[in-house]
Motif scaffolding. Structure first.
Motif, mmCIF file in Angstrom:
data_model
loop_
_atom_site.group_PDB
_atom_site.id
_atom_site.type_symbol
_atom_site.label_atom_id
_atom_site.label_comp_id
_atom_site.label_asym_id
_atom_site.label_seq_id
_atom_site.Cartn_x
_atom_site.Cartn_y
_atom_site.Cartn_z
ATOM 1 N N TYR A 7 -12.824 -6.254 33.558
ATOM 2 C CA TYR A 7 -12.304 -7.105 32.488
ATOM 3 C C TYR A 7 -11.410 -6.328 31.522
ATOM 4 O O TYR A 7 -10.290 -6.730 31.239
ATOM 5 N N ALA A 8 -11.912 -5.216 31.028
ATOM 6 C CA ALA A 8 -11.150 -4.426 30.044
ATOM 7 C C ALA A 8 -9.875 -3.842 30.650
ATOM 8 O O ALA A 8 -8.907 -3.591 29.938
ATOM 9 N N SER A 11 -5.040 -6.792 32.007
ATOM 10 C CA SER A 11 -4.232 -7.328 30.910
ATOM 11 C C SER A 11 -4.164 -8.856 30.987
ATOM 12 O O SER A 11 -4.071 -9.534 29.959
ATOM 13 N N MET A 14 -7.548 -10.142 29.558
ATOM 14 C CA MET A 14 -7.561 -9.871 28.113
ATOM 15 C C MET A 14 -6.602 -10.813 27.383
ATOM 16 O O MET A 14 -6.912 -11.312 26.304
#
Length: 89
Positions: A7-8, A11, A14
């Protein structure tokens, strides 16, 4: 499953998260300015809304809803109840 998604490091994910938060914050801010909300805490409203929808979607995806009927017909009454608690009478 969070173990399968970076997830992090995404892009795209996010960005979608930021857009969703901004959209909900704007909608709840407008509703609050119009005097339609029971609470002035916009951040809490956004968190609660996202948590409710996410939780119901996760339950549907994981098979935790009753096996009768389609998931949407089961989730809609719960969301209506949530909305009734958010808005003033």
């Amino acid at each position: 499953n969070r173990d399968l998604i970076d997830y992090a490091g995404s892009s795209t994910l996010m960005g979608i998260n930021a857009q969703t938060h901004a959209l909900l914050h704007g909608l709840f801010s407008e509703a609050g300015a119009a005097g339609l909300l029971r609470s002035d805490d916009i951040d809490a409203q956004v968190l609660l809304a996202r948590g409710a929808v996410y939780g119901l979607a996760r339950m549907a995806a994981d098979g935790h809803l009753p096996p009768t009927g389609d998931p949407l017909s089961q989730v809609e009454p719960a969301l209506a109840l949530f909305m009734a608690g958010v808005f003033r009478d």
